[in-house]
Design a protein around this motif. Structure first.
Motif, short mmCIF file in Angstrom:
data_model
loop_
_atom_site.label_atom_id
_atom_site.label_comp_id
_atom_site.label_asym_id
_atom_site.label_seq_id
_atom_site.Cartn_x
_atom_site.Cartn_y
_atom_site.Cartn_z
N LEU A 170 0.85 -1.20 0.00
CA LEU A 170 0.00 0.00 0.00
C LEU A 170 0.88 1.24 0.00
O LEU A 170 1.88 1.29 0.71
N ILE A 171 0.49 2.23 -0.80
CA ILE A 171 1.12 3.55 -0.78
C ILE A 171 0.03 4.57 -0.50
O ILE A 171 -1.01 4.58 -1.16
N THR A 172 0.26 5.43 0.48
CA THR A 172 -0.67 6.53 0.75
C THR A 172 0.09 7.85 0.68
O THR A 172 1.19 7.97 1.21
N ILE A 173 -0.51 8.80 0.02
CA ILE A 173 0.07 10.15 -0.09
C ILE A 173 -0.99 11.14 0.37
O ILE A 173 -2.11 11.17 -0.15
N ASN A 174 -0.64 11.96 1.35
CA ASN A 174 -1.53 13.00 1.86
C ASN A 174 -0.82 14.34 1.78
O ASN A 174 0.24 14.51 2.40
N TRP A 175 -1.38 15.24 0.99
CA TRP A 175 -0.81 16.60 0.84
C TRP A 175 -1.92 17.55 1.26
O TRP A 175 -2.71 18.02 0.45
N ILE A 176 -2.00 17.80 2.56
CA ILE A 176 -3.16 18.46 3.17
C ILE A 176 -2.68 19.75 3.85
O ILE A 176 -2.04 19.71 4.91
N VAL A 177 -2.98 20.90 3.23
CA VAL A 177 -2.43 22.17 3.70
C VAL A 177 -3.51 23.24 3.82
O VAL A 177 -4.66 23.04 3.43
N VAL A 178 -3.11 24.40 4.31
CA VAL A 178 -4.05 25.46 4.67
C VAL A 178 -3.96 26.67 3.75
O VAL A 178 -4.66 27.66 3.95
N SER A 179 -3.16 26.58 2.70
CA SER A 179 -2.80 27.76 1.92
C SER A 179 -3.98 28.55 1.36
O SER A 179 -3.91 29.77 1.21
N ARG A 180 -5.09 27.87 1.05
CA ARG A 180 -6.24 28.57 0.48
C ARG A 180 -7.51 28.35 1.32
O ARG A 180 -8.64 28.48 0.81
N ALA A 181 -7.33 28.06 2.61
CA ALA A 181 -8.49 27.79 3.47
C ALA A 181 -9.31 29.03 3.79
O ALA A 181 -10.51 28.93 4.05
N SER A 200 -5.50 18.57 -0.53
CA SER A 200 -6.41 19.67 -0.22
C SER A 200 -5.61 20.90 0.16
O SER A 200 -4.62 20.81 0.90
N SER A 201 -6.05 22.05 -0.34
CA SER A 201 -5.41 23.32 0.00
C SER A 201 -6.29 24.15 0.93
O SER A 201 -5.99 25.31 1.20
N VAL A 202 -7.38 23.56 1.44
CA VAL A 202 -8.35 24.33 2.24
C VAL A 202 -8.59 23.71 3.61
O VAL A 202 -9.68 23.83 4.17
N THR A 203 -7.57 23.07 4.17
CA THR A 203 -7.74 22.33 5.43
C THR A 203 -6.99 23.04 6.56
O THR A 203 -5.77 22.99 6.65
N TYR A 204 -7.76 23.72 7.42
CA TYR A 204 -7.15 24.28 8.63
C TYR A 204 -6.53 23.13 9.43
O TYR A 204 -7.12 22.07 9.59
N HIS A 205 -5.33 23.35 9.94
CA HIS A 205 -4.60 22.36 10.71
C HIS A 205 -4.26 21.11 9.90
O HIS A 205 -4.08 20.03 10.46
N GLY A 206 -4.17 21.27 8.58
CA GLY A 206 -3.74 20.14 7.75
C GLY A 206 -2.37 19.65 8.19
O GLY A 206 -1.52 20.44 8.62
N ARG A 207 -2.12 18.37 8.03
CA ARG A 207 -0.89 17.79 8.60
C ARG A 207 0.32 17.94 7.70
O ARG A 207 1.42 17.50 8.04
N GLY A 208 0.16 18.52 6.51
CA GLY A 208 1.31 18.74 5.64
C GLY A 208 1.37 17.74 4.50
O GLY A 208 0.36 17.38 3.92
N HIS A 209 2.59 17.29 4.20
CA HIS A 209 2.84 16.47 3.02
C HIS A 209 3.53 15.17 3.45
O HIS A 209 4.66 15.20 3.94
#
Length: 370
Positions: free
Chosen positions: A150-161, A247-256
């Protein structure tokens, strides 16, 4: 006799002033000799501010300058195709920001022009040049995890939240806006680099903030139709399931974060730095039954110099790659426009899958390019 430097023209003066100009000026093989802006006065002002000898408000005039050997384009994506085509037809090498075009047909045409003229085209896929990512690639190549499960990629940031962030071209799908183009283009490239090709793809795209204020029109709310959140499932060519969430709209996103789980062990590469998408990565590795432990980065991968803006050090390595390809007359050392076409192909298929709500097969790239 001193080696003649590669003369660079800068086209695109937002990211161009922040990263391209200082990056090319830092590298020993390149010299910024011209800058383009559609406003002649601004072009002259930017050139003066950065000690660039020439400027112009007509791209054809910049390209006719015999001091210009290559061009770096960092304009908004909807301008890439026409500008890049003009550059290549003028016989100049090209460094092109991503997403490289608005669609695969445009990217494929640029590829054919560059191949016919034996020109070097380098997309700015800078994650290939970040130390922790290069160490990650080493571990994968040395079969640390064995058969991947399994490969999982999460790129979850706040830049446009923040919904008050201004409306501009980025809000429009037709102009190349959206999170898929901005960062999915990178993800599709490094998936191909690190794990190989993709067999099938299924995507779901959404927009959480459908309107934004336009400061150039009295802060009138204008429609946003570009994606800000993407959920993408992939079946890799070797059968490995891969989940990509952006996602670019996630407050407190965990990053990349990129996580690989295999029969022999696991690798976790990631950064929680939401303000600088290059600084802050760590790599952890663990064999089956053992704890994950942080990996020390080998000296050969470390940046010789770091900068306040994390994007600059890997971009200088992209410049080094670009210059090396030009010096060696070798247009086939990845990343090339071929890898750019593949990234664009996967983005186009993601949009198609979202629209048709189904899985799609991914064609073989060599066959696709003909």
């Amino acid at each position: 006799m001193a080696e003649q430097k590669i003369g660079i023209a800068i086209v695109g003066t937002g990211f161009g002033q922040k990263i391209h100009i200082p990056g090319f000026q830092h590298h020993h093989r390149t010299e910024v000799v011209s800058v383009y802006h559609r406003d002649a006065a601004k072009a002259q002002s930017i050139a003066a501010a950065h000690n660039i000898p020439h400027s112009g408000d007509r791209l054809e005039d910049v390209l006719s300058n015999p001091a210009v050997d290559a061009v770096a384009i960092s304009t908004p994506p909807f301008l890439h195709y026409d500008m890049a085509k003009q550059v290549l037809e003028a016989g100049k090498h090209l460094l092109l920001e991503k997403p490289i075009t608005l669609n695969t047909a445009e990217a494929k045409e640029l590829y054919k022009i560059a191949a016919a003229k034996n020109l070097v085209v380098t997309p700015d896929f800078e994650f290939r040049f970040v130390p922790e990512w290069q160490m990650f690639a080493d571990y994968l190549q040395n079969d640390f995890v064995g058969k991947k499960r399994l490969i999982t990629i999460n790129w979850i940031v706040v830049s446009r939240a923040n919904p008050d962030r201004a409306w501009n071209w980025y809000a429009l799908k037709s102009q190349g806006g959206g999170a898929l183009g901005a960062v999915g283009s990178h993800a599709f490239d490094y998936i191909n680099w690190l794990f190989g090709g993709v067999k099938r793809i299924s995507g779901h795209l959404s927009c959480a903030i459908p309107e934004r204020p336009d400061p150039l029109d009295g802060n009138k709310l204008k429609t946003v139709d570009a994606d800000d959140t993407c959920m993408i499932m992939l079946e890799l060519a070797d059968g490995t399931p891969c989940q990509l969430n952006i996602s670019s709209v996630t407050y407190h996103g965990r990053g990349h974060w990129v996580e690989v789980y295999g029969e022999k062990g696991s690798l976790v590469l990631g950064s929680s730095n939401l303000k600088d998408y290059v600084h802050g990565f760590t790599l952890k590795a663990g064999k089956a039954g053992e704890e994950l432990k942080e990996v020390a980065i080998a000296d050969k991968y470390k940046f010789p110099k770091s900068f306040d803006d994390g994007r600059l050090a890997p971009f200088i390595r992209v410049v080094n790659h670009f210059a090396q390809c030009i010096d060696e007359n070798n247009s086939a050392i990845a990343p090339t426009l071929k890898e750019g076409v593949y990234s664009q192909l996967l983005m186009d298929l993601t949009h198609q899958s979202n629209d048709e709500r189904r899985w799609l097969d991914v064609p073989n790239l060599d066959q696709f390019l003909g």
